[in-house]
Every structure is written in structure tokens, then in C-alpha cells.
Design a protein around this motif. Sequence first.
Motif, mmCIF file in Angstrom:
data_model
loop_
_atom_site.group_PDB
_atom_site.id
_atom_site.type_symbol
_atom_site.label_atom_id
_atom_site.label_comp_id
_atom_site.label_asym_id
_atom_site.label_seq_id
_atom_site.Cartn_x
_atom_site.Cartn_y
_atom_site.Cartn_z
ATOM 1 N N ASP A 82 19.590 65.809 34.047
ATOM 2 C CA ASP A 82 18.535 66.786 33.810
ATOM 3 C C ASP A 82 18.132 66.779 32.336
ATOM 4 O OD1 ASP A 82 17.007 69.292 34.723
ATOM 5 O OD2 ASP A 82 18.161 70.019 32.999
ATOM 6 N N GLU A 83 16.849 66.600 32.072
ATOM 7 C CA GLU A 83 16.377 66.502 30.696
ATOM 8 C C GLU A 83 16.545 67.819 29.943
ATOM 9 O OE1 GLU A 83 12.418 64.967 30.577
ATOM 10 O OE2 GLU A 83 12.898 63.241 31.850
ATOM 11 N N ALA A 84 16.326 68.947 30.609
ATOM 12 C CA ALA A 84 16.466 70.241 29.942
ATOM 13 C C ALA A 84 17.910 70.487 29.526
ATOM 14 C CB ALA A 84 15.973 71.366 30.853
ATOM 15 N N LEU A 85 18.852 70.129 30.394
ATOM 16 C CA LEU A 85 20.258 70.284 30.042
ATOM 17 C C LEU A 85 20.623 69.347 28.905
ATOM 18 C CD1 LEU A 85 23.055 71.457 30.441
ATOM 19 C CD2 LEU A 85 23.422 69.833 32.314
ATOM 20 N N ALA A 86 20.098 68.139 28.917
ATOM 21 C CA ALA A 86 20.378 67.197 27.834
ATOM 22 C C ALA A 86 19.913 67.761 26.496
ATOM 23 C CB ALA A 86 19.706 65.852 28.118
ATOM 24 N N ARG A 87 18.748 68.387 26.474
ATOM 25 C CA ARG A 87 18.256 68.986 25.224
ATOM 26 C C ARG A 87 19.181 70.111 24.773
ATOM 27 N NH1 ARG A 87 13.233 68.106 27.749
ATOM 28 N NH2 ARG A 87 13.135 70.260 28.511
ATOM 29 N N ALA A 88 19.677 70.890 25.732
ATOM 30 C CA ALA A 88 20.606 71.967 25.383
ATOM 31 C C ALA A 88 21.902 71.404 24.796
ATOM 32 C CB ALA A 88 20.900 72.817 26.617
ATOM 33 N N LEU A 89 22.346 70.284 25.326
ATOM 34 C CA LEU A 89 23.586 69.685 24.840
ATOM 35 C C LEU A 89 23.453 69.172 23.410
ATOM 36 C CD1 LEU A 89 24.802 67.625 27.954
ATOM 37 C CD2 LEU A 89 25.530 69.898 27.230
ATOM 38 N N VAL A 90 22.328 68.542 23.100
ATOM 39 C CA VAL A 90 22.189 67.927 21.770
ATOM 40 C C VAL A 90 21.761 68.927 20.703
ATOM 41 C CG1 VAL A 90 21.659 65.690 22.818
ATOM 42 C CG2 VAL A 90 19.778 67.164 22.026
ATOM 43 N N THR A 91 21.406 70.140 21.093
ATOM 44 C CA THR A 91 20.980 71.142 20.111
ATOM 45 C C THR A 91 21.930 72.323 20.041
ATOM 46 O OG1 THR A 91 19.556 72.227 21.764
ATOM 47 C CG2 THR A 91 18.535 70.544 20.360
ATOM 48 N N GLY A 92 23.024 72.291 20.764
ATOM 49 C CA GLY A 92 23.917 73.433 20.851
ATOM 50 C C GLY A 92 25.030 73.431 19.820
ATOM 51 N N ARG A 93 26.001 74.273 20.079
ATOM 52 C CA ARG A 93 27.125 74.479 19.157
ATOM 53 C C ARG A 93 28.032 73.267 19.056
ATOM 54 N NH1 ARG A 93 31.775 79.050 20.453
ATOM 55 N NH2 ARG A 93 33.366 78.340 18.947
ATOM 56 N N PHE A 94 28.245 72.593 20.154
ATOM 57 C CA PHE A 94 29.209 71.494 20.196
ATOM 58 C C PHE A 94 28.482 70.180 19.933
ATOM 59 C CE2 PHE A 94 30.587 74.940 22.982
ATOM 60 C CZ PHE A 94 31.786 75.269 22.368
ATOM 61 N N ARG A 95 28.968 69.418 18.972
ATOM 62 C CA ARG A 95 28.192 68.313 18.418
ATOM 63 C C ARG A 95 28.723 66.938 18.802
ATOM 64 N NH1 ARG A 95 23.872 70.377 17.962
ATOM 65 N NH2 ARG A 95 23.142 68.874 16.404
ATOM 66 N N GLN A 96 29.562 66.873 19.812
ATOM 67 C CA GLN A 96 30.086 65.591 20.297
ATOM 68 C C GLN A 96 29.838 65.480 21.783
ATOM 69 O OE1 GLN A 96 33.821 65.110 17.170
ATOM 70 N NE2 GLN A 96 34.256 65.478 19.301
ATOM 71 N N LEU A 97 29.322 64.319 22.209
ATOM 72 C CA LEU A 97 29.064 64.067 23.622
ATOM 73 C C LEU A 97 29.783 62.799 24.046
ATOM 74 C CD1 LEU A 97 26.737 66.095 22.981
ATOM 75 C CD2 LEU A 97 25.308 64.776 24.545
ATOM 76 N N ASP A 98 30.318 62.822 25.260
ATOM 77 C CA ASP A 98 30.962 61.661 25.866
ATOM 78 C C ASP A 98 30.129 61.226 27.066
ATOM 79 O OD1 ASP A 98 33.528 59.976 26.527
ATOM 80 O OD2 ASP A 98 32.986 61.004 28.380
ATOM 81 N N THR A 99 29.706 59.959 27.072
ATOM 82 C CA THR A 99 28.938 59.443 28.190
ATOM 83 C C THR A 99 29.464 58.059 28.556
ATOM 84 O OG1 THR A 99 26.698 59.035 29.019
ATOM 85 C CG2 THR A 99 27.111 58.495 26.699
ATOM 86 N N SER A 100 28.731 57.348 29.406
ATOM 87 C CA SER A 100 29.157 56.032 29.860
ATOM 88 C C SER A 100 27.973 55.285 30.435
ATOM 89 C CB SER A 100 30.250 56.163 30.929
ATOM 90 O OG SER A 100 30.628 54.895 31.418
ATOM 91 N N ASN A 101 28.060 53.959 30.413
ATOM 92 C CA ASN A 101 26.993 53.126 30.956
ATOM 93 C C ASN A 101 26.705 53.458 32.411
ATOM 94 O OD1 ASN A 101 26.155 50.498 32.508
ATOM 95 N ND2 ASN A 101 25.532 50.153 30.396
ATOM 96 N N MET A 102 27.722 53.776 33.190
ATOM 97 C CA MET A 102 27.544 53.964 34.622
ATOM 98 C C MET A 102 27.313 55.417 35.036
ATOM 99 S SD MET A 102 31.475 53.461 36.014
ATOM 100 C CE MET A 102 30.991 53.552 37.732
ATOM 101 N N TYR A 103 27.442 56.366 34.114
ATOM 102 C CA TYR A 103 27.276 57.760 34.493
ATOM 103 C C TYR A 103 25.860 58.000 35.022
ATOM 104 C CZ TYR A 103 31.680 59.240 32.284
ATOM 105 O OH TYR A 103 33.004 59.420 31.951
ATOM 106 N N ALA A 104 25.798 58.561 36.226
ATOM 107 C CA ALA A 104 24.514 58.820 36.892
ATOM 108 C C ALA A 104 23.659 57.562 36.915
ATOM 109 C CB ALA A 104 23.773 59.977 36.216
ATOM 110 N N GLU A 105 24.341 56.401 37.075
ATOM 111 C CA GLU A 105 23.671 55.099 37.140
ATOM 112 C C GLU A 105 22.784 54.852 35.920
ATOM 113 O OE1 GLU A 105 21.714 55.099 40.937
ATOM 114 O OE2 GLU A 105 23.555 54.551 41.990
#
Length: 298
Positions: free
Chosen positions: A28-51
Motif C-alpha cells: 500500500d502506497e499510503a502505508l509506505a509513505r507513513a513508514l518513511v516519514t514516521g518516528r522509526f527510521r529503519q525499514l527491513d524489506t526483501s526482493n521477494m516481499y509482495a513479489e
Amino acid sequence: MPDEQGRRVPGTDKPLEAVTLGTSGLGDEALARALVTGRFRQLDTSNMYAEGRSETVIGQALKQAGGEVTIFSKADRDLATGVFDGDRVMRSWEETTSRLGVETLPIYHLHDPFTITVREAMAPGGAVPALVSLREQGLVDAIGIAVGGGTMVQDYIRTDAFDAVLTHNRYTLVDRRAEDILDLAAERNMIVFNAAPFGGGILSGSPRHAATYGYRPVSPEFAAHVERMRELCERWGVGLAAAALHFSLAEPRIHSTVVGISSKERLAALDALVDTVIPNGFWTDLASLGTPPPSPID
């Protein structure tokens, strides 16, 4: 929140934060924006996450919102063929950096290499030499191993090729099977990420996962232990989810706890969990409950 454990994000002078946001189901693009602008400044992702969608929406959010966010990602096998050799690692890297819109990453993990053996991964032309090459070229500052199941992660740690390790569903209030992983990593001064502190939901209060741990049905003995844990939390006036999170945050061998975020509501709730103060006496009473029974996952 506990102080960071004195570790820095590889390639920077920034402290490694105690909480990392997990994005395995992010699309979800709206959730992604919330993640990158919020209090917590580290994200963990992966090549295969949600394809690949997870990395794509994170990249779009970073481009639109800006901000200084640290992204950790992972190399994945070819989902169609299962191939996970050095060439696949390089293609995975190219796909990831293109989606995220970055040229380098601080940590890049080898992710769930279930289709190959450790020997194959370490051989010339294999996945691990490719990761080492990325590190030598300065395209990643550190390489990690992120895998669950059996003793594979310990085998990879013992190669001494890696700078970091990510384990999940194996070090929680009701599960201590990652003790040897934490010890092996500490001996090598590796960065340790502990993911899934809620055991897939049973420790977060999720009704949907009340009878499963790591998404597998629990035994009556295991369920009874969780219930004793819940009763202990009630006696101390502490939420079970808060206790579960702080169990990981308080462990000195763990440098960052990865909490999966699937909605804005869960992101907002994380603030309160992190800020909860757990009385010291709670941990003494926790120890008195004894060793948890075996969990349903390997």
C-alpha cells in the motif's frame, strides 16, 4: 526505549536504531509513505516481499516524501526456478536497487536459501561470493544471513563470511531456540536483528493467531505456558505485547528488533508499546516461570 547497543548503521555514523519496521506484506502506497516519514527510521524489506511490491512502494515513497530513512534488504532466489547462484544474487541486487531508487545499501542479506546447500552457496560462482563481491565493490557496506529453520543459520554464521544475522520467531517471551545463534553472533561481533517478537501474533493479542506460534498450531502445553505469561502480565499491569517487544529490546546481544507493520493502526500502536516501561520485578517473575515448552516450529 532502551539505548541502542553502541552499534552504527554500516557505512554511516548513525546509531543503529533499536526498532526496525518489517515490510514483508507491504503493498500500500499510503502505508509506505507513513513508514518513511514516521518516528522509526529503519525499514527491513526483501526482493521477494509482495513479489517486489514492497520495495517498489518504499522507493516511490522515498522519492515523494524524502527524509532520511535507512533501508535493509535481502537477495532472493529466482521464484520461478529456485535458482540461487551468484548471477541470481547480482540480478536480485539490480532489481532491488532499481525499485528502491538507491545505489548502495548498508546491509544486504542472503535470504532463505532453501534451494541450495551451504556448500553450494559458498562455492565459486555461488551466492555468498557474489555478496562478498558487492561488499568489496562498496555497493553494500555489510552482508547478512537471514534464514529460519533447522540449523542452517548457524552453519552460515560459522563460515565467518557475514557481518550480520537476522533470525525470526526464535527468540521471544515463549521461545529461546535462538540462544546459540545469539551466542555465535556475539562471538563474531555480528549485528543481530531479531524479527517477529510476537511469534506471529500469539503474543500481540491477535485473535486470529491465538492458537498458533510462527503460524503453526501450538500444543496444549505451549498454550498453557502462554496463558501463564498472560496472567503474569495482568498481575503486573503490563500488556502482553509490550512485554514481548521489550523482552527483545532488553537483550544486549540483539541490536535491533524487527516488527512487522501491516497497517497504519499497527504503526500507531507501536509507539505505545515501545514507550511502555516494564518494571524490573516483572523479569524476575518471568524467570520463575521456567523454560518454555518446545514451540511448534523447527
